[in-house]
Every structure is written in structure tokens, then in C-alpha cells.
Scaffold this active site. Structure first.
Site, short mmCIF file in Angstrom:
data_model
loop_
_atom_site.label_atom_id
_atom_site.label_comp_id
_atom_site.label_asym_id
_atom_site.label_seq_id
_atom_site.Cartn_x
_atom_site.Cartn_y
_atom_site.Cartn_z
N SER A 212 32.86 -37.72 -62.87
CA SER A 212 32.73 -39.26 -61.91
C SER A 212 32.20 -39.90 -63.22
O SER A 212 32.07 -39.96 -63.77
CB SER A 212 32.59 -39.00 -60.80
N THR A 213 31.13 -40.03 -62.48
CA THR A 213 30.03 -41.77 -63.22
C THR A 213 29.45 -41.51 -64.50
O THR A 213 29.01 -39.90 -64.61
CB THR A 213 28.99 -41.74 -62.03
N HIS A 239 37.24 -39.21 -61.87
CA HIS A 239 37.67 -40.66 -61.07
C HIS A 239 37.82 -41.55 -61.51
O HIS A 239 36.78 -42.22 -62.36
CB HIS A 239 36.13 -40.78 -60.20
N MET A 332 28.82 -39.09 -59.66
CA MET A 332 28.23 -39.13 -58.48
C MET A 332 28.91 -38.03 -57.45
O MET A 332 30.41 -37.74 -57.14
CB MET A 332 28.16 -40.78 -58.70
N ASP A 335 32.24 -33.87 -55.31
CA ASP A 335 33.31 -33.44 -55.67
C ASP A 335 32.79 -32.59 -56.42
O ASP A 335 32.71 -32.02 -57.62
CB ASP A 335 34.53 -34.77 -56.34
#
Length: 403
Positions: A212-213, A239, A332, A335
Site C-alpha cells: 500500500s503506502t 492499493h 498503512m 490489510d
């Protein structure tokens, strides 16, 4: 208090962002700027903890400004504001490559100012907390991030809120309360020796990656280091919103030895190919006779995300079981934690990126903290680990790695 500088050529957008951030008592907008030239002056004057940066601006646009910021402030978090278009995706990916920390998409087709503020608030406030927890001066030396540029990008339109004690990263490697740092990783210090448990001996038939991030740059670093001869497929959830995932896959395909595609439904999963989940669709894999094929669905978001890593990992556990090597990169939230737990129970090997090389040690930190990961490795070691574990194709045995 987290201080923020808002940079956008539109008075309306500057006010929109300011109003959205005003709802959080821990965030304060200390200034605004209509273009990058003014922004650079105000960064020097105001020393903000974070900058929000528009892409299309007169005099000095967002990409030029991003490069100038990184030349002076290696650690200053910057969140880009982008449009959900092909042109916006291209510019945003350029900004992420130039060192932007993250991005959000501007509200489109919303019915009211209040709805626009809510959209911005839900996207940006969790990112600000994740990127600015335990703030340090933007002029401080950057941490060691093997194989990466000074700042890391991210992506996705849906992020979890900022719950208490969520395992998020702090600049300099200082974890938030409630996060167990891997042994031998000193706060703010260089990366310690990788953490590994006893090596597995099962064969690997698929690599599954969640991020993600900070994920686009981290994933790029890993995939570019993999050979075209990789004898297994790679399935990925990053993401990102629609349009962005296609642009990202196409970019990575042009620079990697492997074939990289945005996954579509009913694609036969083949060795040497990377399948990236499309924005706003969950990606799964299923057996069809002797083949494994991709399946897409628009089921409810999980962990506030669609695509979600947990959805992919569950399907991989059902389809490949213990013949899986799963990797959780920077990101972040949490997940992938539940899916990784199911994979480990099925006999799969789990690898988490370490805190020192993560932009946000949320997703990999959650897996490491729960004791699910077999190995917690610096980003620069992950590709070699994948190569050694998949050597020889299906049925390849693991190679014991020592510190």
C-alpha cells in the site's frame, strides 16, 4: 500538532483542503501557496511537517516543485493531489518516482461542497497521521533505505481510518505505541540484521505480494530485480484506484524483465508474469482443471480497500496452499494480516518488509508483530530471497540463509 502547508493554484481547492484538515484537532494548516515557487519560500519560512501539492500549477508545477523539495528536504512528507484521469495518473506516477510520499485524488462528480470536504478528509487525514507520527525535522538526514530513493510513494483511493495503536510507521523508524519493533532494530538507527526463523523446505509455485503506502516504489524495486526466467507467477495487490493500476502496470512492464500486466478476468496464470489487481476490483485465483486462472469481483471492500490483500491471499491459500511464498511490503493499516495468517496455517512461507526500509510499517508490522512472518527482511534483500526460493521452478527447495 502536525503542521501542514497547502499548495494549489485554486483558491477553492486550498479552502477545501484547509476546511477538511480543520476537523482534526491534531492537524494545523500553517500556510498556503498558489504555486511551487511560493511554496519553496514558505517551506523555508514555516518549516511544515507535511506539504500537500497540486500537480497542475502555473509558474512552477507540482512535478518541478517535487523535485526541488527533494533536493533540499529529503525527509519532508509530500502528498500529491491528482485527478482520476489517465493524464492525472501519469503525472502522479512521475511525482511518486520523483519522491512524493503519497497521493490522493480530487473529488469528482460530487453533489456538494460538504461531500467534497468529506471525500478529502477521509483520504488525507489517515495519510497525514501515518506519515507524520513521531515527526522529525525535514532537514534531518534521511534513513537508510536500501535500493530506494529518499522518499517513498504510495497509492490507492481507499485507506483505513487511523485507529488508536494502529501499527503505523514514524519517520526515523520509531514505532507508534502498541507496535513491537523487531529485535535489534534500534529507534532511528540503521537497519539491523534481518530476522528469520527456521527456513521452510516446501516447493514454491506462486509468489503473492501485498502493498500500500510506499508500495509502488517498493514493488518496482523488487520486480525489476527479478529475472525473466522466474519459474513461477507473481500475483499482486497494490492499493490504487482505477486507471492508476493500468498505468502503473504498463510502466513496470516497460522496465522489468518479467511481463507485467493489469489482471483481467479468466487470465491463465503463467510463470514469469506479474498480475496486478485492477483498481476497484478484488483479485482472486482459482483452479480450472489443470490451470489456475484469475477472477475479479466487486465484493464489499475489506479493510476499507478494494482490491484487498486479504481477499487475494485467501484465494491463494485455497488454490496453492503451502506452495506459496507471500510477501507483505510497506503499507498503512493491517490489510493482509488475516490472509497471511491463513496462508501460514496452510504451510506457506510469509516474508514481511522490515521497518527501517518501509515508508509505513503498518501492514508488514502487523504481520511481524503477530508472529506470522517467517522472515522480516530489508527491501533490498527480498528479491534475492524470492529468486533463491523459486530456483528450479515448481518443487524448488528453500535455501537456508544466515545472518
Amino acid at each position: 500538532m502536525i503542521s501542514v502547508l497547502v499548495v494549489d493554484d485554486s483558491v477553492v481547492v486550498r479552502r477545501l483542503i484547509t476546511d477538511a484538515l480543520g476537523d482534526d484537532p491534531e492537524i494545523r494548516v500553517v500556510g498556503t501557496a498558489p504555486n511551487g515557487k511560493v511554496a519553496l519560500t514558505k517551506i523555508e519560512q514555516l518549516r511544515p511537517d507535511l506539504v500537500t501539492l497540486d500537480i497542475e500549477m502555473p509558474i512552477m508545477d507540482g512535478l518541478q516543485t517535487m523535485r526541488a523539495i527533494r533536493a533540499q528536504y529529503a525527509r519532508l512528507p509530500v502528498i500529491m493531489f491528482s485527478t482520476l484521469t489517465a493524464a492525472g495518473a501519469t503525472a502522479t506516477l512521475d511525482a511518486l518516482s520523483a519522491g512524493a510520499s503519497d497521493y490522493v485524488t480530487k473529488p469528482a462528480n460530487v453533489g456538494s461542497v460538504a461531500e467534497s470536504i468529506r471525500s478529502v478528509r477521509e483520504q488525507i487525514i489517515p495519510r497525514i497521521h501515518a506519515l507524520c507520527g513521531g515527526r522529525r525535522s525535514a532537514l534531518a538526514p534521511p534513513p537508510v533505505r536500501p535500493g530506494l530513493a529518499p522518499a517513498r510513494p504510495a497509492g490507492g483511493t481507499q485507506y483505513p481510518p487511523h485507529p488508536p495503536n494502529a501499527p503505523l510507521n514514524r519517520p526515523g523508524g520509531s514505532a507508534l505505541p502498541g507496535v513491537v519493533r523487531p529485535p535489534n532494530v534500534p529507534p532511528g538507527g540503521p537497519a539491523a540484521a534481518p530476522i528469520r526463523t527456521a527456513p521452510r523446505t516446501g516447493g514454491v509455485e506462486v509468489v503473492a505480494i501485498g502493498c500500500s503506502t510506499g508500495g509502488p516504489d517498493a514493488l518496482t524495486s523488487v520486480v525489476r530485480a527479478l529475472p525473466a526466467s522466474l519459474p513461477v507467477p507473481v500475483v499482486v495487490v497494490q492499493h490504487m484506484p482505477p486507471v492508476f493500476t493500468k498505468m502503473f502496470a504498463d510502466r513496470l512492464d516497460r522496465t522489468a524483465a518479467l511481463t507485467v500486466v493489469e489482471a483481467a478476468g479468466d487470465m491463465v496464470v503463467r510463470p514469469g508474469t506479474v498480475y496486478i489487481a485492477p483498481g476497484d476490483f478484488h483479485l482472486e485465483v482459482h483452479r480450472r482443471g489443470t490451470e489456475v486462472v484469475t477472477k475479479l469481483n466487486t465484493g464489499p471492500p475489506e479493510n476499507f480497500c478494494r482490491p484487498a490483500v486479504d481477499v487475494l491471499f485467501r484465494s491463494v491459500a485455497r488454490t496453492y496452499g503451502g506452495s506459496t511464498l507471500a510477501v507483505i511490503l510497506t503499507g498503512m493499516g493491517q490489510d493482509g494480516k488475516r490472509g497471511a495468517d491463513q496462508l501460514r496455517s496452510a504451510g506457506a512461507e510469509i516474508v514481511a518488509q522490515d521497518e527501517a526500509t518501509s515508508v509505513v510499517w503498518g501492514m508488514p508490522g502487523a504481520v511481524a508483530q503477530a508472529g506470522i512472518a517467517h522472515a522480516v527482511l530489508p527491501l533490498g534483500e527480498i528479491a534475492n530471497h524470492l529468486i533463491s526460493r523459486t530456483a528450479g521452478g515448481r518443487g524448488a527447495k528453500s535455501m537456508e540463509v544466515t545472518r
